[in-house]
Design a protein around this motif. Structure first.
Motif, PDB file in Angstrom:
ATOM      1  N   GLY A   1       0.805  -1.218   0.000  1.00 37.30           N
ATOM      2  CA  GLY A   1       0.000   0.000   0.000  1.00 37.30           C
ATOM      3  C   GLY A   1       0.830   1.256   0.000  1.00 37.30           C
ATOM      4  O   GLY A   1       0.362   2.316  -0.402  1.00 37.30           O
ATOM      5  N   GLY A   2       2.061   1.141   0.475  1.00 37.26           N
ATOM      6  CA  GLY A   2       3.012   2.241   0.374  1.00 37.26           C
ATOM      7  C   GLY A   2       2.861   3.321   1.418  1.00 37.26           C
ATOM      8  O   GLY A   2       3.835   3.726   2.042  1.00 37.26           O
ATOM      9  N   THR A   3       1.646   3.811   1.630  1.00 34.44           N
ATOM     10  CA  THR A   3       1.428   4.897   2.587  1.00 34.44           C
ATOM     11  C   THR A   3       1.068   4.315   3.957  1.00 34.44           C
ATOM     12  O   THR A   3       0.773   3.124   4.096  1.00 34.44           O
ATOM     13  CB  THR A   3       0.295   5.808   2.119  1.00 34.44           C
ATOM     14  OG1 THR A   3      -0.933   5.062   2.113  1.00 34.44           O
ATOM     15  CG2 THR A   3       0.566   6.340   0.721  1.00 34.44           C
TER      16      THR A   3
ATOM     17  N   LEU B   1      10.679   7.097   1.810  1.00 34.96           N
ATOM     18  CA  LEU B   1       9.215   7.070   1.855  1.00 34.96           C
ATOM     19  C   LEU B   1       8.711   5.879   2.662  1.00 34.96           C
ATOM     20  O   LEU B   1       7.784   5.990   3.460  1.00 34.96           O
ATOM     21  CB  LEU B   1       8.635   7.005   0.447  1.00 34.96           C
ATOM     22  CG  LEU B   1       8.481   8.318  -0.327  1.00 34.96           C
ATOM     23  CD1 LEU B   1       7.942   8.037  -1.717  1.00 34.96           C
ATOM     24  CD2 LEU B   1       7.554   9.275   0.404  1.00 34.96           C
ATOM     25  N   ALA B   2       9.328   4.723   2.444  1.00 37.30           N
ATOM     26  CA  ALA B   2       8.811   3.488   3.026  1.00 37.30           C
ATOM     27  C   ALA B   2       8.960   3.456   4.544  1.00 37.30           C
ATOM     28  O   ALA B   2       8.024   3.059   5.255  1.00 37.30           O
ATOM     29  CB  ALA B   2       9.540   2.287   2.409  1.00 37.30           C
ATOM     30  N   LEU B   3      10.122   3.867   5.056  1.00 41.29           N
ATOM     31  CA  LEU B   3      10.332   3.782   6.502  1.00 41.29           C
ATOM     32  C   LEU B   3       9.441   4.754   7.273  1.00 41.29           C
ATOM     33  O   LEU B   3       8.808   4.351   8.265  1.00 41.29           O
ATOM     34  CB  LEU B   3      11.807   4.021   6.833  1.00 41.29           C
ATOM     35  CG  LEU B   3      12.201   3.745   8.288  1.00 41.29           C
ATOM     36  CD1 LEU B   3      12.032   2.267   8.614  1.00 41.29           C
ATOM     37  CD2 LEU B   3      13.639   4.184   8.547  1.00 41.29           C
ATOM     38  N   PRO B   4       9.332   6.022   6.877  1.00 39.88           N
ATOM     39  CA  PRO B   4       8.380   6.898   7.563  1.00 39.88           C
ATOM     40  C   PRO B   4       6.934   6.392   7.461  1.00 39.88           C
ATOM     41  O   PRO B   4       6.170   6.517   8.423  1.00 39.88           O
ATOM     42  CB  PRO B   4       8.553   8.245   6.841  1.00 39.88           C
ATOM     43  CG  PRO B   4       9.954   8.215   6.336  1.00 39.88           C
ATOM     44  CD  PRO B   4      10.169   6.787   5.923  1.00 39.88           C
ATOM     45  N   ALA B   5       6.553   5.830   6.309  1.00 39.62           N
ATOM     46  CA  ALA B   5       5.195   5.311   6.163  1.00 39.62           C
ATOM     47  C   ALA B   5       4.961   4.157   7.126  1.00 39.62           C
ATOM     48  O   ALA B   5       3.896   4.064   7.763  1.00 39.62           O
ATOM     49  CB  ALA B   5       4.947   4.862   4.719  1.00 39.62           C
ATOM     50  N   LEU B   6       5.942   3.278   7.259  1.00 44.35           N
ATOM     51  CA  LEU B   6       5.801   2.150   8.180  1.00 44.35           C
ATOM     52  C   LEU B   6       5.699   2.637   9.621  1.00 44.35           C
ATOM     53  O   LEU B   6       4.833   2.176  10.380  1.00 44.35           O
ATOM     54  CB  LEU B   6       6.987   1.201   8.026  1.00 44.35           C
ATOM     55  CG  LEU B   6       7.029   0.037   9.022  1.00 44.35           C
ATOM     56  CD1 LEU B   6       5.815  -0.865   8.856  1.00 44.35           C
ATOM     57  CD2 LEU B   6       8.318  -0.771   8.841  1.00 44.35           C
TER      58      LEU B   6
ATOM     59  N   ASP C   1       7.365  14.786  -0.503  1.00 47.12           N
ATOM     60  CA  ASP C   1       6.494  15.528   0.403  1.00 47.12           C
ATOM     61  C   ASP C   1       5.870  14.558   1.396  1.00 47.12           C
ATOM     62  O   ASP C   1       5.587  13.404   1.065  1.00 47.12           O
ATOM     63  CB  ASP C   1       5.398  16.253  -0.398  1.00 47.12           C
ATOM     64  CG  ASP C   1       4.560  17.141   0.482  1.00 47.12           C
ATOM     65  OD1 ASP C   1       3.460  16.692   0.880  1.00 47.12           O
ATOM     66  OD2 ASP C   1       4.996  18.250   0.789  1.00 47.12           O
ATOM     67  N   TRP C   2       5.631  15.033   2.631  1.00 43.02           N
ATOM     68  CA  TRP C   2       5.066  14.176   3.653  1.00 43.02           C
ATOM     69  C   TRP C   2       3.710  13.607   3.250  1.00 43.02           C
ATOM     70  O   TRP C   2       3.326  12.521   3.692  1.00 43.02           O
ATOM     71  CB  TRP C   2       4.943  14.939   4.979  1.00 43.02           C
ATOM     72  CG  TRP C   2       4.385  14.101   6.083  1.00 43.02           C
ATOM     73  CD1 TRP C   2       3.110  14.115   6.566  1.00 43.02           C
ATOM     74  CD2 TRP C   2       5.078  13.095   6.827  1.00 43.02           C
ATOM     75  NE1 TRP C   2       2.969  13.187   7.565  1.00 43.02           N
ATOM     76  CE2 TRP C   2       4.170  12.544   7.755  1.00 43.02           C
ATOM     77  CE3 TRP C   2       6.392  12.611   6.817  1.00 43.02           C
ATOM     78  CZ2 TRP C   2       4.517  11.540   8.651  1.00 43.02           C
ATOM     79  CZ3 TRP C   2       6.746  11.604   7.704  1.00 43.02           C
ATOM     80  CH2 TRP C   2       5.817  11.094   8.605  1.00 43.02           C
ATOM     81  N   GLN C   3       2.976  14.298   2.394  1.00 43.15           N
ATOM     82  CA  GLN C   3       1.664  13.816   1.971  1.00 43.15           C
ATOM     83  C   GLN C   3       1.772  12.439   1.315  1.00 43.15           C
ATOM     84  O   GLN C   3       0.848  11.633   1.389  1.00 43.15           O
ATOM     85  CB  GLN C   3       1.030  14.819   0.998  1.00 43.15           C
ATOM     86  CG  GLN C   3      -0.426  14.528   0.652  1.00 43.15           C
ATOM     87  CD  GLN C   3      -1.358  14.661   1.856  1.00 43.15           C
ATOM     88  OE1 GLN C   3      -1.061  15.396   2.802  1.00 43.15           O
ATOM     89  NE2 GLN C   3      -2.472  13.954   1.833  1.00 43.15           N
ATOM     90  N   ALA C   4       2.933  12.181   0.670  1.00 46.92           N
ATOM     91  CA  ALA C   4       3.125  10.884   0.027  1.00 46.92           C
ATOM     92  C   ALA C   4       3.317   9.764   1.051  1.00 46.92           C
ATOM     93  O   ALA C   4       3.188   8.593   0.719  1.00 46.92           O
ATOM     94  CB  ALA C   4       4.340  10.936  -0.892  1.00 46.92           C
ATOM     95  N   VAL C   5       3.614  10.128   2.290  1.00 44.36           N
ATOM     96  CA  VAL C   5       3.780   9.146   3.365  1.00 44.36           C
ATOM     97  C   VAL C   5       2.444   8.797   3.974  1.00 44.36           C
ATOM     98  O   VAL C   5       2.151   7.640   4.287  1.00 44.36           O
ATOM     99  CB  VAL C   5       4.739   9.689   4.446  1.00 44.36           C
ATOM    100  CG1 VAL C   5       4.687   8.845   5.701  1.00 44.36           C
ATOM    101  CG2 VAL C   5       6.149   9.771   3.909  1.00 44.36           C
TER     102      VAL C   5
END
Length: 329
Positions: A172-174, A228-233, A323-327
């Motif tokens: 899902g990525g985000t 992107l992946a680590l902040p999203a997780l 951008d943080w929105q992508a997280v």
């Protein structure tokens, strides 16, 4: 008189390069000289990406750092041995002519000696200088061998970072995408998300401690980017723990401890102040999907207490050019 003393700075350069190669290849962390060369090279890549407006230029940062580090070690060693051999006046001569070597001859001789080519068109006089030639050749072999032991694990670690990012992207990525996928599609639910990435995070933690320069490596495509992946997780784990009105899945806090360890290394690499924390997430998608979500005021209070951590994750995201929105969604 001064020329006869050039062996002293030469030995200093040789030993400095040798110790830095050992520190970067065998110890946890990077050598002091490697760290000094990484900073300006990385700054140059970021400047060029900023001037041109092309984030994809950041994808060259890893290659530039690896090649630049090796060339720096090789240059220090090359110049060091050149100073040593130049300090012996008349001790290096042409094999067929017996003519004393000039500075360019010395550089040439040292270069092919370190590369263990043994061309033989120049030769040292006296047993001491012959032995030094052997030592220089061994030093060159040692340099190339340990440079490879630095480069190969670094390349493998970067490949592992991509694998983790791609796996999380497929989920899902985000942050909320990870939660919804685990909730609806994983046979073990939210606990399955934690179990699937636990070992990956432990490996990433060890790799970044061994090679902190990995935090200066970037990828061309968002789905391959750990920034992107680590902040999203981590944001997903934060929401699972503080936003969902459910008992935290087993292993959640251990997984967050692994991420905390990665962030500690990140902070040591960059230091300084992180940007302001990211805005509070809109939890409407989670509610619309039927998940039990706590009231916004309660969730916001819990996230505010994690402001420093979320600021650091936002800094990681923005340093990767996102951008943080992508997280978040």
């Amino acid at each position: 008189m001064l020329r006869a003393l050039l062996w002293i700075p030469g030995v200093v350069l040789i030993v400095a390069a040798l110790l830095d190669v050992l520190a970067s290849s065998l110890q946890s962390g990077e050598g002091r000289l490697a760290w000094m060369i990484h900073r300006p090279l990385y700054a140059a890549v970021r400047w060029l990406a900023g001037v041109t407006g092309r984030r994809t230029l950041l994808a060259w940062s890893g290659s530039l750092l690896v090649v630049g580090t090796f060339l720096f070690w090789a240059l220090l060693t090359w110049v060091g041995w050149a100073l040593v051999f130049w300090s012996g006046q008349g001790e290096l001569v042409g094999s067929s002519t017996g003519t004393p070597a000039d500075p360019w001859d010395v550089l040439y001789f040292v270069g092919y000696t370190l590369a263990t080519l043994g061309l033989g068109d120049l030769k040292p006089l006296g047993n001491g200088w012959r032995l030094l030639t052997d030592v220089a050749a061994l030093n060159g072999f040692f340099l190339f061998t340990f440079a490879i032991s630095f480069i190969v694990p670094t390349a493998q670690a970067q490949a592992d970072r991509r694998i983790v990012a791609l796996r999380l992207h497929s989920w899902g990525g985000t942050a909320q995408g990870l939660i919804l996928t685990a909730w609806h599609d994983h046979p073990e639910g939210l606990a399955g998300l934690i179990g699937d990435v636990r070992d990956d995070l432990n490996a990433l933690d060890a790799q970044h401690k061994n090679t902190p320069a990995l935090f200066r490596f970037h990828d061309r495509h968002p789905q391959e980017s750990l920034e992107l992946a680590l902040p999203a997780l981590d944001e997903a784990l934060t929401l699972i723990e503080h936003a969902l009105d459910l008992p935290p899945p087993r292993g959640l806090r251990i997984l967050r401890s692994s991420i905390s360890s990665v962030l500690d290394t990140y902070r040591r690499v960059y230091g300084g102040r992180a940007p302001v924390p990211p805005p509070f997430p809109d939890l409407a998608p989670l509610r619309a999907a039927g998940l039990p979500v706590r009231p916004d005021t309660e969730v916001h209070a819990a996230l505010a207490a994690l402001g420093d951590r979320r600021s650091l994750l936002r800094a990681m995201t923005e340093r990767g050019g996102f951008d943080w929105q992508a997280v978040e969604t």
